[in-house]
Design a protein around this motif. Sequence first.
Motif, PDB file in Angstrom:
ATOM      1  N   ASN A   1       0.826  -1.211   0.000  1.00  0.00           N
ATOM      2  CA  ASN A   1       0.000   0.000   0.000  1.00  0.00           C
ATOM      3  C   ASN A   1       0.858   1.257   0.000  1.00  0.00           C
ATOM      4  OD1 ASN A   1      -2.300  -1.565   0.065  1.00  0.00           O
ATOM      5  ND2 ASN A   1      -2.634  -1.338   2.276  1.00  0.00           N
ATOM      6  N   ILE A   2       1.886   1.250   0.841  1.00  0.00           N
ATOM      7  CA  ILE A   2       2.750   2.424   0.971  1.00  0.00           C
ATOM      8  C   ILE A   2       3.465   2.713  -0.344  1.00  0.00           C
ATOM      9  CG2 ILE A   2       4.862   3.277   2.085  1.00  0.00           C
ATOM     10  CD1 ILE A   2       3.893   1.726   4.616  1.00  0.00           C
ATOM     11  N   LEU A   3       3.978   1.674  -0.985  1.00  0.00           N
ATOM     12  CA  LEU A   3       4.784   1.875  -2.188  1.00  0.00           C
ATOM     13  C   LEU A   3       3.961   2.078  -3.453  1.00  0.00           C
ATOM     14  CD1 LEU A   3       7.578  -0.797  -1.597  1.00  0.00           C
ATOM     15  CD2 LEU A   3       7.713   1.662  -1.214  1.00  0.00           C
ATOM     16  N   ILE A   4       2.764   1.478  -3.504  1.00  0.00           N
ATOM     17  CA  ILE A   4       2.023   1.480  -4.769  1.00  0.00           C
ATOM     18  C   ILE A   4       0.584   1.974  -4.600  1.00  0.00           C
ATOM     19  CG2 ILE A   4       1.245   0.076  -6.724  1.00  0.00           C
ATOM     20  CD1 ILE A   4       3.561  -1.830  -6.128  1.00  0.00           C
ATOM     21  N   ARG A   5      -0.243   1.197  -3.939  1.00  0.00           N
ATOM     22  CA  ARG A   5      -1.691   1.492  -3.921  1.00  0.00           C
ATOM     23  C   ARG A   5      -2.007   2.873  -3.356  1.00  0.00           C
ATOM     24  NH1 ARG A   5      -3.244  -4.261  -1.287  1.00  0.00           N
ATOM     25  NH2 ARG A   5      -3.217  -5.560  -3.158  1.00  0.00           N
ATOM     26  N   ASP A   6      -1.370   3.200  -2.240  1.00  0.00           N
ATOM     27  CA  ASP A   6      -1.652   4.475  -1.584  1.00  0.00           C
ATOM     28  C   ASP A   6      -0.459   5.411  -1.681  1.00  0.00           C
ATOM     29  OD1 ASP A   6      -4.212   3.594  -0.794  1.00  0.00           O
ATOM     30  OD2 ASP A   6      -3.353   2.571   0.935  1.00  0.00           O
ATOM     31  N   PHE A   7       0.221   5.365  -2.818  1.00  0.00           N
ATOM     32  CA  PHE A   7       1.425   6.158  -3.021  1.00  0.00           C
ATOM     33  C   PHE A   7       1.188   7.644  -2.760  1.00  0.00           C
ATOM     34  CE2 PHE A   7       4.052   8.766  -5.893  1.00  0.00           C
ATOM     35  CZ  PHE A   7       5.313   8.441  -5.422  1.00  0.00           C
ATOM     36  N   ASN A   8      -0.005   8.150  -3.077  1.00  0.00           N
ATOM     37  CA  ASN A   8      -0.279   9.582  -2.892  1.00  0.00           C
ATOM     38  C   ASN A   8      -0.172  10.025  -1.441  1.00  0.00           C
ATOM     39  OD1 ASN A   8      -0.684  10.027  -5.606  1.00  0.00           O
ATOM     40  ND2 ASN A   8      -2.909   9.738  -5.495  1.00  0.00           N
ATOM     41  N   TYR A   9      -0.263   9.074  -0.516  1.00  0.00           N
ATOM     42  CA  TYR A   9      -0.091   9.395   0.902  1.00  0.00           C
ATOM     43  C   TYR A   9       1.373   9.327   1.334  1.00  0.00           C
ATOM     44  CZ  TYR A   9      -5.160   8.808   1.545  1.00  0.00           C
ATOM     45  OH  TYR A   9      -6.524   8.938   1.474  1.00  0.00           O
ATOM     46  N   PHE A  10       2.223   8.784   0.459  1.00  0.00           N
ATOM     47  CA  PHE A  10       3.621   8.531   0.832  1.00  0.00           C
ATOM     48  C   PHE A  10       4.573   8.926  -0.298  1.00  0.00           C
ATOM     49  CE2 PHE A  10       0.848   5.437   2.879  1.00  0.00           C
ATOM     50  CZ  PHE A  10       1.209   5.526   4.211  1.00  0.00           C
ATOM     51  N   HIS A  11       4.249   9.998  -1.022  1.00  0.00           N
ATOM     52  CA  HIS A  11       5.019  10.286  -2.241  1.00  0.00           C
ATOM     53  C   HIS A  11       6.376  10.938  -1.987  1.00  0.00           C
ATOM     54  CE1 HIS A  11       3.868  14.503  -1.931  1.00  0.00           C
ATOM     55  NE2 HIS A  11       2.591  14.167  -1.931  1.00  0.00           N
ATOM     56  N   ASP A  12       6.692  11.279  -0.734  1.00  0.00           N
ATOM     57  CA  ASP A  12       8.004  11.850  -0.417  1.00  0.00           C
ATOM     58  C   ASP A  12       8.832  10.867   0.398  1.00  0.00           C
ATOM     59  OD1 ASP A  12       7.164  14.108  -1.672  1.00  0.00           O
ATOM     60  OD2 ASP A  12       6.944  15.327   0.131  1.00  0.00           O
ATOM     61  N   ARG A  13      10.148  10.972   0.243  1.00  0.00           N
ATOM     62  CA  ARG A  13      11.038  10.144   1.062  1.00  0.00           C
ATOM     63  C   ARG A  13      11.311  10.795   2.416  1.00  0.00           C
ATOM     64  NH1 ARG A  13      13.538   8.740  -4.078  1.00  0.00           N
ATOM     65  NH2 ARG A  13      13.472   6.488  -4.365  1.00  0.00           N
ATOM     66  N   GLY A  14      11.185  12.100   2.498  1.00  0.00           N
ATOM     67  CA  GLY A  14      11.414  12.762   3.779  1.00  0.00           C
ATOM     68  C   GLY A  14      12.864  12.744   4.206  1.00  0.00           C
ATOM     69  N   LEU A  15      13.785  12.755   3.236  1.00  0.00           N
ATOM     70  CA  LEU A  15      15.216  12.752   3.541  1.00  0.00           C
ATOM     71  C   LEU A  15      15.747  14.174   3.664  1.00  0.00           C
ATOM     72  CD1 LEU A  15      16.298   9.944   1.058  1.00  0.00           C
ATOM     73  CD2 LEU A  15      15.997   9.729   3.528  1.00  0.00           C
ATOM     74  N   PHE A  16      16.869  14.323   4.317  1.00  0.00           N
ATOM     75  CA  PHE A  16      17.475  15.637   4.478  1.00  0.00           C
ATOM     76  C   PHE A  16      18.211  16.044   3.205  1.00  0.00           C
ATOM     77  CE2 PHE A  16      21.361  18.095   5.409  1.00  0.00           C
ATOM     78  CZ  PHE A  16      20.776  19.252   5.882  1.00  0.00           C
ATOM     79  N   TYR A  17      18.023  17.291   2.810  1.00  0.00           N
ATOM     80  CA  TYR A  17      18.829  17.884   1.745  1.00  0.00           C
ATOM     81  C   TYR A  17      18.922  19.376   2.010  1.00  0.00           C
ATOM     82  CZ  TYR A  17      14.452  19.568  -0.353  1.00  0.00           C
ATOM     83  OH  TYR A  17      13.255  20.188  -0.563  1.00  0.00           O
ATOM     84  N   ASN A  18      19.933  20.002   1.454  1.00  0.00           N
ATOM     85  CA  ASN A  18      20.161  21.432   1.658  1.00  0.00           C
ATOM     86  C   ASN A  18      20.820  21.996   0.404  1.00  0.00           C
ATOM     87  OD1 ASN A  18      20.782  24.013   2.463  1.00  0.00           O
ATOM     88  ND2 ASN A  18      22.276  23.410   4.017  1.00  0.00           N
TER      89      ASN A  18
END
Length: 496
Positions: free
Chosen positions: A92-109
């Motif tokens: 669900n996280i990776l495919i079916r409900d991707f719109n709820y989890f579309h970011d990785r939330g990693l640090f960048y600057n």
Amino acid sequence: MVFLVILTSIVCLTVTFVLWMRKRFSYWKEMGAPYEEPSFLYGNLKGVGKQDHDGQLIEKFYRKHKGRGPFVGIFFFLVPVVVPIDLELVKNILIRDFNYFHDRGLFYNEKDDPLSGHLFTLPGLRWRRIRNKLSPAFTSGKMKTIFPLIVKIARRLELKLNEISTSESQVDIKDIMARFTVDVIGTCAYGLEANSLEDGQNEFFHVGMSVFENPRHGTGFTFLLLAFREYARKLGFKTFRDEVIKFYSSTIRKVVDYRLANNIERGDFMDILIRLHVGGNEEPLTFNELLAQAFVFHSAGFETSSSTLQFCFYELACNPVIQEQTRSHINEVLGEHGGELTYEAVADMKYLDQVIAETLRLYPPAGNHIREVTQDYKVPGTDFILKKGTSVMIPIYAIQRDAEYFPNSTSFNPDNFTEENIKSRPFAAYLPFGEGPHMCIGARFAMMQVKVGLVTGLRNYKYTLSERTGRPLKLQSKFFLTNVDGGIWLNIERLK
């Protein structure tokens, strides 16, 4: 009197802080979800970066809490994190409900460290925009076009292996395979002759390796940046060391300027980036966006592929029967193609595909894949609500070593990837490159150079373990990517 006031203030602040900490650490308990009891300040990260590779750390929580619910709650320091255990939830996280989890939330600057704003870290619409622009660089047609360039580098690899087999007889397999993949990506991405296989002091090779062998931050501090990324960005923290930023910025600037000044097109990855940078697109890439994508394709591309190659050669050295079977398969398929290493020949090496897949199962390049909840999400079949902004850590290493999905899960067995066995497993039991829209864009290229490296290394050479290789392997804890403390040393013998 003043002393008493100060002492009282300190006591009050300490009590307030402790109560606040308890409140933070009661997050999962109040939700009623299964959770791992956190340690003071560290949460559940105590030991990461010092004793445990992050994949092995999360595996402990996965095994302990499997069967208790669809996920287990943990903490990165004070920040709640979800570790999904149920494979349907992973799907669900990776495919079916991707719109709820579309970011990785990693640090960048990007402001202070332009290398960090690449495809793996960018959020939302910016990620989608760049992903869509770069996808044409990784089609099967493009892979077929650049295949002869990889074979050209592979001939140099064979010369190097022959030299080692007739003189030193031992090889640090990661070092030699990293030189091969650096040269491949230097040629295919930048149009540069890195010559790492011939030049032991090559700067292109050593700076690239230093990104992973001498990172700016250890795993523990990287988790801290991830947990408090907005604050870290405001404070100007960087992901990569200054000399790495300077080297890649200078190198890529020179390549871009030279090609533009001389109207050079090579049909490689850099050509696509340059066209996106200067072409008539509605929203062209900035130079820093070009720089970040060129950097990550080079650094992540050679490191993950060379690590896969080292683990594959290691397992084949430990399993001589499988090594011989793989070599026989390679030579048989090559014989069917007139002895030539062609794109079509490599595509026909189905058992080699199984060998590589089994290597990636045991040693996925990244032990965990990270996502972020981008809008409140109700976990199907439960009353649990994952709040927007919550991080999700998908335990790839743990899932792929779960005996429920892979019998004798710590043993190397390419038969795990026969068509019959693949069909018998749940979809999300094998995810070394991720899945869904965020699946690794360079997976096809990575597999191609790994296959060419294995064909070149195996068809005329036999490998056994050197006494210099410690067993069992100890995975490095200082960085997210899967690597080995002390390297993997193999004896190499030419067969003919």
